[in-house]
Design a protein around this motif. Sequence first.
Motif, PDB file in Angstrom:
ATOM      1  N   GLY A 251     -15.413  -9.922  40.587  1.00  0.00           N
ATOM      2  CA  GLY A 251     -14.121  -9.651  39.964  1.00  0.00           C
ATOM      3  C   GLY A 251     -13.797  -8.180  40.133  1.00  0.00           C
ATOM      4  O   GLY A 251     -13.700  -7.430  39.164  1.00  0.00           O
TER       5      GLY A 251
ATOM      6  N   GLY B  70     -11.646  -5.615  40.357  1.00  0.00           N
ATOM      7  CA  GLY B  70     -10.304  -5.078  40.096  1.00  0.00           C
ATOM      8  C   GLY B  70     -10.399  -3.577  39.924  1.00  0.00           C
ATOM      9  O   GLY B  70     -11.142  -2.903  40.656  1.00  0.00           O
ATOM     10  N   LYS B  71      -9.687  -3.048  38.921  1.00  0.00           N
ATOM     11  CA  LYS B  71      -9.639  -1.579  38.738  1.00  0.00           C
ATOM     12  C   LYS B  71     -11.019  -1.007  38.415  1.00  0.00           C
ATOM     13  O   LYS B  71     -11.475  -0.073  39.063  1.00  0.00           O
ATOM     14  CB  LYS B  71      -8.651  -1.233  37.600  1.00  0.00           C
ATOM     15  N   ILE B  72     -11.676  -1.583  37.404  1.00  0.00           N
ATOM     16  CA  ILE B  72     -12.979  -1.032  36.997  1.00  0.00           C
ATOM     17  C   ILE B  72     -14.046  -1.336  38.043  1.00  0.00           C
ATOM     18  O   ILE B  72     -14.872  -0.485  38.376  1.00  0.00           O
ATOM     19  CB  ILE B  72     -13.367  -1.581  35.602  1.00  0.00           C
TER      20      ILE B  72
ATOM     21  N   ARG C  25     -10.425 -12.704  43.541  1.00  0.00           N
ATOM     22  CA  ARG C  25      -9.733 -13.994  43.515  1.00  0.00           C
ATOM     23  C   ARG C  25      -8.822 -14.139  44.733  1.00  0.00           C
ATOM     24  O   ARG C  25      -8.696 -15.206  45.290  1.00  0.00           O
ATOM     25  CB  ARG C  25      -8.930 -14.121  42.217  1.00  0.00           C
TER      26      ARG C  25
ATOM     27  N   ASN D 295     -18.235 -16.094  44.914  1.00  0.00           N
ATOM     28  CA  ASN D 295     -19.135 -15.860  43.775  1.00  0.00           C
ATOM     29  C   ASN D 295     -20.504 -16.494  44.029  1.00  0.00           C
ATOM     30  O   ASN D 295     -21.543 -15.893  43.729  1.00  0.00           O
ATOM     31  CB  ASN D 295     -18.506 -16.402  42.492  1.00  0.00           C
TER      32      ASN D 295
ATOM     33  N   THR E  37     -17.054  -7.913  36.280  1.00  0.00           N
ATOM     34  CA  THR E  37     -15.966  -7.041  35.818  1.00  0.00           C
ATOM     35  C   THR E  37     -14.631  -7.787  35.801  1.00  0.00           C
ATOM     36  O   THR E  37     -13.604  -7.222  36.148  1.00  0.00           O
ATOM     37  CB  THR E  37     -15.872  -5.753  36.680  1.00  0.00           C
ATOM     38  N   VAL E  38     -14.673  -9.053  35.397  1.00  0.00           N
ATOM     39  CA  VAL E  38     -13.412  -9.787  35.184  1.00  0.00           C
ATOM     40  C   VAL E  38     -12.935  -9.512  33.756  1.00  0.00           C
ATOM     41  O   VAL E  38     -13.676  -8.976  32.926  1.00  0.00           O
ATOM     42  CB  VAL E  38     -13.569 -11.308  35.417  1.00  0.00           C
ATOM     43  N   LYS E  39     -11.688  -9.891  33.478  1.00  0.00           N
ATOM     44  CA  LYS E  39     -11.144  -9.754  32.127  1.00  0.00           C
ATOM     45  C   LYS E  39     -11.965 -10.621  31.161  1.00  0.00           C
ATOM     46  O   LYS E  39     -12.481 -11.667  31.560  1.00  0.00           O
ATOM     47  CB  LYS E  39      -9.689 -10.255  32.102  1.00  0.00           C
ATOM     48  N   PRO E  40     -12.048 -10.214  29.907  1.00  0.00           N
ATOM     49  CA  PRO E  40     -12.813 -11.019  28.943  1.00  0.00           C
ATOM     50  C   PRO E  40     -12.370 -12.490  28.943  1.00  0.00           C
ATOM     51  O   PRO E  40     -13.198 -13.396  28.874  1.00  0.00           O
ATOM     52  CB  PRO E  40     -12.492 -10.352  27.598  1.00  0.00           C
TER      53      PRO E  40
ATOM     54  N   GLY F 190     -19.356  -5.931  32.216  1.00  0.00           N
ATOM     55  CA  GLY F 190     -18.546  -4.742  31.948  1.00  0.00           C
ATOM     56  C   GLY F 190     -17.337  -5.054  31.083  1.00  0.00           C
ATOM     57  O   GLY F 190     -16.451  -4.226  30.939  1.00  0.00           O
ATOM     58  N   ALA F 191     -17.318  -6.256  30.493  1.00  0.00           N
ATOM     59  CA  ALA F 191     -16.103  -6.693  29.781  1.00  0.00           C
ATOM     60  C   ALA F 191     -16.068  -6.208  28.339  1.00  0.00           C
ATOM     61  O   ALA F 191     -17.096  -6.179  27.659  1.00  0.00           O
ATOM     62  CB  ALA F 191     -16.033  -8.215  29.799  1.00  0.00           C
ATOM     63  N   ALA F 192     -14.871  -5.882  27.889  1.00  0.00           N
ATOM     64  CA  ALA F 192     -14.693  -5.512  26.480  1.00  0.00           C
ATOM     65  C   ALA F 192     -14.966  -6.726  25.596  1.00  0.00           C
ATOM     66  O   ALA F 192     -14.588  -7.853  25.935  1.00  0.00           O
ATOM     67  CB  ALA F 192     -13.264  -5.029  26.254  1.00  0.00           C
TER      68      ALA F 192
ATOM     69  N   MET G  36     -19.979  -0.678  28.579  1.00  0.00           N
ATOM     70  CA  MET G  36     -18.571  -0.323  28.466  1.00  0.00           C
ATOM     71  C   MET G  36     -18.387   1.026  29.148  1.00  0.00           C
ATOM     72  O   MET G  36     -18.879   2.050  28.682  1.00  0.00           O
ATOM     73  CB  MET G  36     -18.154  -0.253  26.989  1.00  0.00           C
ATOM     74  N   THR G  37     -17.705   1.002  30.301  1.00  0.00           N
ATOM     75  CA  THR G  37     -17.448   2.245  31.017  1.00  0.00           C
ATOM     76  C   THR G  37     -15.987   2.624  30.812  1.00  0.00           C
ATOM     77  O   THR G  37     -15.317   2.096  29.912  1.00  0.00           O
ATOM     78  CB  THR G  37     -17.837   2.093  32.512  1.00  0.00           C
TER      79      THR G  37
ATOM     80  N   THR H 131     -12.171   4.480  32.969  1.00  0.00           N
ATOM     81  CA  THR H 131     -11.593   4.744  34.303  1.00  0.00           C
ATOM     82  C   THR H 131     -11.936   6.115  34.898  1.00  0.00           C
ATOM     83  O   THR H 131     -11.859   6.250  36.124  1.00  0.00           O
ATOM     84  CB  THR H 131     -10.055   4.565  34.325  1.00  0.00           C
TER      85      THR H 131
END
Length: 270
Positions: free
Chosen positions: A9, A11-13, A36, A55, A68-71, A94-96, A117-118, A120
Motif C-alpha cells: 500500500g 501511498g504518501k507514507i 492498488r 500482495n 501502509t494502507v489506510k486504517p 504504519g496505520a493510525a 507511527m511515523t 511526513t
Amino acid sequence: MTQKVAVLGTGKIGEALLSGMIRGGWTPEDLLVTTRRPERAEELRARHGVTPVSNAEAVKAADTLILTVKPQDMGHLVDELAPHLAAHHLIISGAAGIPTSFFEDRLAAGTPVVRVMTNTPALVDEAMSVISAGSHATAAHLAHAEAIFGAVGKTLRVPESQQDACTALSGSGPAYFFYLVEAMTDAGILLGLPRDKAHDLIVQSAIGAATMLRDSGEHPVRLRENVTSPAGTTINAIRELENHGVRAALIAALEAARDRSRELASGTKD
Ligand SMILES: NC(=O)C1=CN([C@@H]2O[C@H](COP(=O)(O)OP(=O)(O)OC[C@H]3O[C@@H](n4cnc5c(N)ncnc54)[C@H](O)[C@@H]3O)[C@@H](O)[C@H]2O)C=CC1
Ligand SMILES: O=C(O)[C@@H]1CCC=N1
C-alpha cells in the motif's frame, strides 16, 4: 531474516519511507512495493527503481512486510495476506489507530507485529517514528523496525498504550505547524506584505525556532520569554493568543486527534 522488505500500500507514507530507505543505503533490489493502481506501481518503479508486485508475491519474496494502507483498508489487506504468511514473517503496521491485537487476532498464533507511527517529514529524513511491540515481537524485531524507520529520522520506543497520544502529537503534528504557517502568512498579507515575502519570513522563523528548540537545550518558555520584551511587540501578540484561547484550542485539538485514533482501532470506522 533476509534483506528484502516489502511496503504494502505504497501511498504518501509508504513512498516517503521507501525513498528514505534508499537514501539510507537499502538497494532498490531489496525493496518491493504493492499498490492498488498499475499506474502508481509504474510511477514507483520509475522514481525509485523498485519492483512492484502483488500482495501475495510480496509475502513470498520478503520477510518484513510494512503495511501502509489506510486504517479502513487494513482488514481487507490482512485477510488477503493471511493465507500466505509463514513463521518467518514480521508485520510492521504504519496505520493510525490499529492496535497490534487487530493483526494478532486475525493471523496465525505467534505472528510478530510491530506498530509504528511515523510522519511526513520522513521525506526530508526528519521523521519522528514511534515504535511499539506486539505480544510476539522480540527485541530483534524492534531493532529491525528501528533500523528501517531510523533511515528517515528519529525513533522512539513507547508502550502501545501511548500510541494514540503519539499519533495526535507527532503523527498529525506536522499538519499543525503547516496550518500555523498558513495562518501567519495570511496575517502578513493583512499587514500589507506580498505573499511570497510573508511566506519566506514565517518559514525561516519556523526553521530558526525549531533549530533552537532542538539544539539550545533551553525550555520553550525561556526561549519565548527571550523574545518577549517588556512593553514590546511580542507581549501584545501573546495577549491576543491567550484572549482567543489558542492554548486551550491546541489542547482540545490534540485530544480530538487522540480520540479519533482510538476510534480507528477497529479498522472499519469511516
Ligand atoms: N499521511 C500521514 O501524514 C501519515 C499517515 N500514516 C498512516 O499511513 C497510512 C497511509 O497513509 P497515506 O500514505 O497518507 O495514505 P495513501 O492513501 O496515500 O496511501 C495508501 C495506499 O494504499 C493503497 N492500497 C489500499 N489498499 C491496498 C491493497 N489492498 N493493496 C495494495 N495497496 C493498497 C492505496 O491505493 C494508497 O495508494 C495510514 O494508515 C495512515 O494512518 C501514518 C503517519 C502519518
Ligand atoms: O490523519 C491521519 O489519520 C494520518 C495519521 C497521522 C497523520 N495522518
